[in-house]
Design a protein around this motif. Sequence first.
Motif, PDB file in Angstrom:
ATOM      1  N   UNK A 174       0.989  -1.102  -0.136  1.00 13.89           N
ATOM      2  CA  UNK A 174       0.002  -0.047  -0.125  1.00 13.89           C
ATOM      3  C   UNK A 174       0.711   1.311  -0.158  1.00 13.89           C
ATOM      4  N   UNK A 175       1.878   1.360  -1.108  1.00 10.07           N
ATOM      5  CA  UNK A 175       2.575   2.521  -1.196  1.00 10.07           C
ATOM      6  C   UNK A 175       2.164   3.761  -1.950  1.00 10.07           C
ATOM      7  N   UNK A 176       0.892   3.846  -2.481  1.00 10.09           N
ATOM      8  CA  UNK A 176       0.530   4.813  -3.218  1.00 10.09           C
ATOM      9  C   UNK A 176      -0.822   5.479  -3.076  1.00 10.09           C
ATOM     10  N   UNK A 177      -1.805   4.760  -2.846  1.00  8.55           N
ATOM     11  CA  UNK A 177      -3.412   5.194  -2.466  1.00  8.55           C
ATOM     12  C   UNK A 177      -3.460   6.337  -1.324  1.00  8.55           C
ATOM     13  N   UNK A 178      -4.362   7.364  -1.431  1.00  2.84           N
ATOM     14  CA  UNK A 178      -4.637   8.107  -0.403  1.00  2.84           C
ATOM     15  C   UNK A 178      -3.912   9.159   0.081  1.00  2.84           C
ATOM     16  N   UNK A 179      -2.493   9.110  -0.268  1.00  3.00           N
ATOM     17  CA  UNK A 179      -1.636  10.075   0.162  1.00  3.00           C
ATOM     18  C   UNK A 179      -1.390  10.940  -0.885  1.00  3.00           C
ATOM     19  N   UNK A 180      -0.499  12.006  -0.964  1.00  2.00           N
ATOM     20  CA  UNK A 180      -0.548  13.268  -1.689  1.00  2.00           C
ATOM     21  C   UNK A 180       0.548  12.855  -2.797  1.00  2.00           C
ATOM     22  N   UNK A 181       1.381  11.968  -2.876  1.00  2.00           N
ATOM     23  CA  UNK A 181       2.520  12.175  -3.964  1.00  2.00           C
ATOM     24  C   UNK A 181       2.826  10.745  -4.432  1.00  2.00           C
ATOM     25  N   UNK A 182       2.065  10.018  -5.009  1.00  2.00           N
ATOM     26  CA  UNK A 182       2.686   8.597  -5.534  1.00  2.00           C
ATOM     27  C   UNK A 182       3.641   8.563  -6.521  1.00  2.00           C
ATOM     28  N   UNK A 183       3.651  10.026  -7.393  1.00  2.00           N
ATOM     29  CA  UNK A 183       4.855   9.870  -8.116  1.00  2.00           C
ATOM     30  C   UNK A 183       6.365   9.821  -7.379  1.00  2.00           C
ATOM     31  N   UNK A 184       6.414  10.899  -6.467  1.00  2.00           N
ATOM     32  CA  UNK A 184       7.812  10.788  -5.895  1.00  2.00           C
ATOM     33  C   UNK A 184       7.858   9.428  -4.952  1.00  2.00           C
ATOM     34  N   UNK A 185       6.599   9.046  -4.475  1.00  2.00           N
ATOM     35  CA  UNK A 185       7.109   7.752  -3.698  1.00  2.00           C
ATOM     36  C   UNK A 185       7.629   6.712  -4.459  1.00  2.00           C
ATOM     37  N   UNK A 186       7.018   6.590  -5.744  1.00  2.00           N
ATOM     38  CA  UNK A 186       7.748   5.567  -6.585  1.00  2.00           C
ATOM     39  C   UNK A 186       9.161   5.820  -6.804  1.00  2.00           C
ATOM     40  N   UNK A 187       9.419   7.138  -7.260  1.00  2.00           N
ATOM     41  CA  UNK A 187      10.900   7.321  -7.441  1.00  2.00           C
ATOM     42  C   UNK A 187      11.698   7.042  -6.302  1.00  2.00           C
ATOM     43  N   UNK A 188      11.208   7.280  -5.076  1.00  2.00           N
ATOM     44  CA  UNK A 188      12.085   7.109  -4.011  1.00  2.00           C
ATOM     45  C   UNK A 188      12.411   5.568  -3.522  1.00  2.00           C
ATOM     46  N   UNK A 189      11.298   4.695  -3.830  1.00  2.00           N
ATOM     47  CA  UNK A 189      11.358   3.396  -3.841  1.00  2.00           C
ATOM     48  C   UNK A 189      12.334   2.624  -4.657  1.00  2.00           C
ATOM     49  N   UNK A 190      12.058   3.455  -5.972  1.00  2.00           N
ATOM     50  CA  UNK A 190      13.272   2.821  -7.019  1.00  2.00           C
ATOM     51  C   UNK A 190      14.583   3.137  -6.514  1.00  2.00           C
ATOM     52  N   UNK A 191      14.914   4.267  -6.321  1.00  2.00           N
ATOM     53  CA  UNK A 191      16.255   4.807  -5.841  1.00  2.00           C
ATOM     54  C   UNK A 191      16.841   4.168  -4.676  1.00  2.00           C
ATOM     55  N   UNK A 192      15.886   3.826  -3.595  1.00  2.00           N
ATOM     56  CA  UNK A 192      16.405   3.273  -2.360  1.00  2.00           C
ATOM     57  C   UNK A 192      16.391   1.664  -2.650  1.00  2.00           C
ATOM     58  N   UNK A 193      16.035   1.298  -3.508  1.00  2.00           N
ATOM     59  CA  UNK A 193      16.298  -0.419  -4.167  1.00  2.00           C
ATOM     60  C   UNK A 193      15.511  -1.131  -3.227  1.00  2.00           C
ATOM     61  N   UNK A 194      14.256  -0.679  -2.765  1.00  2.00           N
ATOM     62  CA  UNK A 194      13.297  -1.236  -1.769  1.00  2.00           C
ATOM     63  C   UNK A 194      12.796  -2.238  -2.274  1.00  2.00           C
ATOM     64  N   UNK A 195      12.456  -3.510  -1.666  1.00  2.00           N
ATOM     65  CA  UNK A 195      11.370  -4.307  -2.362  1.00  2.00           C
ATOM     66  C   UNK A 195      10.231  -4.475  -1.308  1.00  2.00           C
ATOM     67  N   UNK A 196       9.065  -4.536  -2.047  1.00  3.05           N
ATOM     68  CA  UNK A 196       7.826  -4.324  -1.383  1.00  3.05           C
ATOM     69  C   UNK A 196       6.961  -5.617  -1.849  1.00  3.05           C
ATOM     70  N   UNK A 197       6.096  -5.826  -0.826  1.00  2.00           N
ATOM     71  CA  UNK A 197       4.962  -6.785  -1.096  1.00  2.00           C
ATOM     72  C   UNK A 197       3.714  -6.294  -1.560  1.00  2.00           C
TER      73      UNK A 197
END
Length: 233
Positions: free
Chosen positions: A40-63
């Motif tokens: 649940x990384x994107x819904x409801x909050x203000x900035x899904x765009x930047x969230x995706x960019x941060x996840x990619x740059x951090x090399x995070x893994x998510x369920x």
Amino acid sequence: MRPFRTIFVGDVHGCAGEFKKLLRTLDYDPVRDRLYLTGDNFARGPDPDRTLDLIIRARARSVVGNHDWKIYRCLAHQRTGKYPGEKFSKSQTVACARMAHRSVEFADYIASCPISIIGRRWVLVHAGVHPERGSMGTDARTALTIRNYPEYGNPEMPHWHDIYKGPKLVVFGHDARGGLVRREHSGALIAMGLDTGCVYGNQLSAWVMEEDRIVQQPAERMYYDPVNKKILS
């Protein structure tokens, strides 16, 4: 040089500013650390765009989370122009609209997220595991939606983690109403819940496994009203 760390972060829900600050507070290093997200990384909050960019740059893994999956379906329907009777919440529809300009990238990312990630002594899922069958007996619906048991949506029933006895540690999110959760059985940590409702104006929480340490970043404000089910501009 500091040791390798395993870091888990609760539901980000598009709160990119808080996510970035939390990683900075943790002194997160994508080369030396491993970062896992509860979904649940994107819904409801203000900035899904930047969230995706941060996840990619951090090399995070998510369920994948339940909202993530719905957004994936919404994006797919958006591309085809067909909505065959499937229902989406207003927040999921808004999130889908915010992601429309990067719909393929968002859809590809969500599709890459598994139902569970299994470590040597732990398992990461969005919502939880079947409390009697354990992680190996948990189906997708349970992993994405369980809160209570045996009736998943009935708050009068016990939480699944009040019944679960291990042996694997389950790290999960999903249940902001339950807040930070730590459950032990026979002296062993068996459940760690990290959804502390950042999008509702509370905190974004991380757990550093090797240090058994919680780190929290307060929300800048409330972005979603859970009572009236309304996104706040």
